[in-house]
Design a protein around this motif. Sequence first.
Motif, PDB file in Angstrom:
ATOM      1  N   VAL A 446       0.850  -1.188   0.000  1.00  0.00           N
ATOM      2  CA  VAL A 446       0.000   0.000   0.000  1.00  0.00           C
ATOM      3  C   VAL A 446       0.884   1.235   0.000  1.00  0.00           C
ATOM      4  CG1 VAL A 446      -1.787   1.295   1.238  1.00  0.00           C
ATOM      5  CG2 VAL A 446      -1.804  -1.214   1.284  1.00  0.00           C
ATOM      6  N   ILE A 447       0.596   2.182  -0.892  1.00  0.00           N
ATOM      7  CA  ILE A 447       1.276   3.482  -0.889  1.00  0.00           C
ATOM      8  C   ILE A 447       0.255   4.544  -0.506  1.00  0.00           C
ATOM      9  CG2 ILE A 447       2.478   5.225  -2.251  1.00  0.00           C
ATOM     10  CD1 ILE A 447       3.561   3.026  -4.019  1.00  0.00           C
ATOM     11  N   TYR A 448       0.588   5.332   0.500  1.00  0.00           N
ATOM     12  CA  TYR A 448      -0.270   6.424   0.949  1.00  0.00           C
ATOM     13  C   TYR A 448       0.456   7.738   0.733  1.00  0.00           C
ATOM     14  CZ  TYR A 448      -2.497   9.725   4.196  1.00  0.00           C
ATOM     15  OH  TYR A 448      -3.087  10.836   4.748  1.00  0.00           O
ATOM     16  N   LYS A 449      -0.161   8.646  -0.025  1.00  0.00           N
ATOM     17  CA  LYS A 449       0.426   9.956  -0.296  1.00  0.00           C
ATOM     18  C   LYS A 449      -0.444  11.042   0.312  1.00  0.00           C
ATOM     19  CE  LYS A 449       2.861  13.254  -1.595  1.00  0.00           C
ATOM     20  NZ  LYS A 449       4.147  13.483  -0.920  1.00  0.00           N
ATOM     21  N   SER A 450       0.191  11.958   1.057  1.00  0.00           N
ATOM     22  CA  SER A 450      -0.540  13.035   1.721  1.00  0.00           C
ATOM     23  C   SER A 450       0.130  14.371   1.434  1.00  0.00           C
ATOM     24  CB  SER A 450      -0.580  12.787   3.232  1.00  0.00           C
ATOM     25  OG  SER A 450      -1.059  13.931   3.923  1.00  0.00           O
ATOM     26  N   VAL A 451      -0.685  15.378   1.095  1.00  0.00           N
ATOM     27  CA  VAL A 451      -0.194  16.761   0.979  1.00  0.00           C
ATOM     28  C   VAL A 451      -0.816  17.646   2.050  1.00  0.00           C
ATOM     29  CG1 VAL A 451       0.302  16.603  -1.486  1.00  0.00           C
ATOM     30  CG2 VAL A 451      -1.982  17.330  -0.742  1.00  0.00           C
ATOM     31  N   GLY A 452      -1.712  17.075   2.855  1.00  0.00           N
ATOM     32  CA  GLY A 452      -2.313  17.811   3.963  1.00  0.00           C
ATOM     33  C   GLY A 452      -3.556  18.581   3.556  1.00  0.00           C
ATOM     34  N   MET A 453      -4.466  18.748   4.518  1.00  0.00           N
ATOM     35  CA  MET A 453      -5.715  19.477   4.277  1.00  0.00           C
ATOM     36  C   MET A 453      -6.029  20.338   5.489  1.00  0.00           C
ATOM     37  SD  MET A 453      -8.319  16.759   2.530  1.00  0.00           S
ATOM     38  CE  MET A 453      -8.325  15.658   3.934  1.00  0.00           C
ATOM     39  N   GLY A 454      -6.639  21.488   5.230  1.00  0.00           N
ATOM     40  CA  GLY A 454      -7.077  22.344   6.321  1.00  0.00           C
ATOM     41  C   GLY A 454      -8.086  21.664   7.222  1.00  0.00           C
ATOM     42  N   LEU A 455      -8.869  20.734   6.670  1.00  0.00           N
ATOM     43  CA  LEU A 455      -9.864  20.018   7.474  1.00  0.00           C
ATOM     44  C   LEU A 455      -9.198  19.231   8.596  1.00  0.00           C
ATOM     45  CD1 LEU A 455     -12.818  19.158   7.904  1.00  0.00           C
ATOM     46  CD2 LEU A 455     -12.411  17.289   6.282  1.00  0.00           C
ATOM     47  N   MET A 456      -8.004  18.713   8.340  1.00  0.00           N
ATOM     48  CA  MET A 456      -7.276  17.991   9.386  1.00  0.00           C
ATOM     49  C   MET A 456      -6.937  18.931  10.542  1.00  0.00           C
ATOM     50  SD  MET A 456      -4.536  15.804   7.151  1.00  0.00           S
ATOM     51  CE  MET A 456      -5.014  14.531   5.974  1.00  0.00           C
ATOM     52  N   ASP A 457      -6.499  20.140  10.208  1.00  0.00           N
ATOM     53  CA  ASP A 457      -6.167  21.115  11.255  1.00  0.00           C
ATOM     54  C   ASP A 457      -7.397  21.517  12.048  1.00  0.00           C
ATOM     55  OD1 ASP A 457      -3.316  21.550  10.462  1.00  0.00           O
ATOM     56  OD2 ASP A 457      -4.263  22.235   8.621  1.00  0.00           O
ATOM     57  N   LEU A 458      -8.518  21.691  11.355  1.00  0.00           N
ATOM     58  CA  LEU A 458      -9.763  22.069  12.026  1.00  0.00           C
ATOM     59  C   LEU A 458     -10.212  20.979  12.984  1.00  0.00           C
ATOM     60  CD1 LEU A 458     -12.346  23.741  12.444  1.00  0.00           C
ATOM     61  CD2 LEU A 458     -13.221  22.801  10.283  1.00  0.00           C
ATOM     62  N   THR A 459     -10.218  19.741  12.520  1.00  0.00           N
ATOM     63  CA  THR A 459     -10.698  18.626  13.340  1.00  0.00           C
ATOM     64  C   THR A 459      -9.790  18.369  14.542  1.00  0.00           C
ATOM     65  OG1 THR A 459     -11.681  17.580  11.380  1.00  0.00           O
ATOM     66  CG2 THR A 459     -11.305  16.185  13.310  1.00  0.00           C
ATOM     67  N   VAL A 460      -8.493  18.219  14.276  1.00  0.00           N
ATOM     68  CA  VAL A 460      -7.552  17.922  15.356  1.00  0.00           C
ATOM     69  C   VAL A 460      -7.390  19.129  16.280  1.00  0.00           C
ATOM     70  CG1 VAL A 460      -5.171  17.290  15.908  1.00  0.00           C
ATOM     71  CG2 VAL A 460      -6.339  16.205  13.969  1.00  0.00           C
ATOM     72  N   GLY A 461      -7.341  20.330  15.703  1.00  0.00           N
ATOM     73  CA  GLY A 461      -7.207  21.533  16.513  1.00  0.00           C
ATOM     74  C   GLY A 461      -8.351  21.702  17.495  1.00  0.00           C
ATOM     75  N   ALA A 462      -9.583  21.461  17.029  1.00  0.00           N
ATOM     76  CA  ALA A 462     -10.750  21.581  17.912  1.00  0.00           C
ATOM     77  C   ALA A 462     -10.674  20.576  19.058  1.00  0.00           C
ATOM     78  CB  ALA A 462     -12.031  21.385  17.113  1.00  0.00           C
TER      79      ALA A 462
END
Length: 480
Positions: A446-462
């Motif tokens: 399995v290859i997983y590629k991530s460039v990041g999303m603002g939604l991740m910051d919103l969810t984890v930040g909250a």
Amino acid sequence: MSLTVLSDANVKQILNSLTKDEVETLQAGLRNSLHEYSTGTNSSGAAAVNQPKRTVLESSTGTTSLFMPSTSTTGIGMKVVTLAAPPSYTTNGCSVPENKDTTPQGAVTLMSADGKPFGFLNAEEVTAFRTALASSLLMIRRRKVKTLTVFGTGKQAYWHVRLALILRGNTIKKVHLINRDFNERSTSLMKAFVSFDAATKRREGWFDTTFDLTSLKYVEVDRLLKDYVRAADIIICTTPSTEPLFDHTVLTNTEGRKRARLIIAVGSYKPHMIEVPPEVVKQAIKVHGHGHHYHKRAEEGGVIVVDTLDCVEEAGELKQAGVGPDRTVELGEIVLLENLVPLDVHDDDSPLDSSTDDSSRSSMDLLSASGDGMSSLAMAFRDSAIEDGSATPTSKSPSRKSSFSLSRKASFSLRSRNSSQGPRERKKKQTEREDRMCSWLSSGNVIYKSVGMGLMDLTVGADLVRIARFKKIGTTIDEF
């Protein structure tokens, strides 16, 4: 509404004290947000169709500033970070100092759905942690996690290894760290794990885990790279490299294809950056036919797992390998699969444990084209959803069309709150292809590629703000 301000020290205090249960709670929140992002309809706040595009500004000095807005059913977020110009990871002919810190610097602003601010966080540690937390959603479901090989020694590397140890520490025996040279940052990372609190190491199960640090300037680095990459169960790439980090033949020849691996690539974020060799990516998306061969090999999926389809345009690995949207599947589309391998099931050290004879069809010839051109993987989910009445007629826009072509409700949720069916009844509804999908995610390549999303910051930040208020960390301004 109260506003909680968390400095970098506050964020580190929260993250460094997380227990396994708290990490799993954070995973659950991110898992649900990503699922809504990938499968939600127009009425779903976190759905991709509702996410604003991020803005990229590049300066004459080489720095890159990212403006990353996000929205969900319950909130609005904006992260602004600036990244220094990265040095060349594998060459020395670069004007940027090799010890230059490329950690994103900035802040995350969090607001309620009606625009009232409730959180303001330093983004430095949050960015690395939330990226690693998303990767961990795949990591925890791997059948075998004994050896980690990590490229880079920054915050991304630290949090990917740290979360792996928290969640799978009882199975991890070796961690190989690979960096450009033995600089202060790389040696500090090595010392951080070697000198980690002994009681915590025993509790999490990795007291006897060994760590080593290798420099790319070492005279025998090619031999060590071959050994460390080929022996890895998980390869983690966290560098802004402009050249592949290892020779593709290490994984594309007959010997290299025997062992199943999860490759996590999170360091490159521009089309000219690349960590995973294009040949390895092309091998992963190739659809294997029915011809008879005589070699054992780990299962290939025919797709690349991405955090967002924007990876197709932004990630050098995918662009240089010619990967289209129809050869990708978003992480949010698979994180709620019902039949992922249980965490207490592990294989032994044999590289052939999860391999298959080429004479039998790959477990994931799931992307072999059907008569109408739709991938069989997409058809598996569509057919199942139609059978149980959970399919929705709303499809994604053509610009976001991945290998899953139909939006779906969480009919395969691991934690379905609204379902009246028990696990046994829900499992019966899974198709053979879904079982094979789960088998590939746990035991295949399995290859997983991530460039990041603002939604991740919103969810984890909250979630971090909620933890901070509960533990009385940071500064809270009442009636802001």
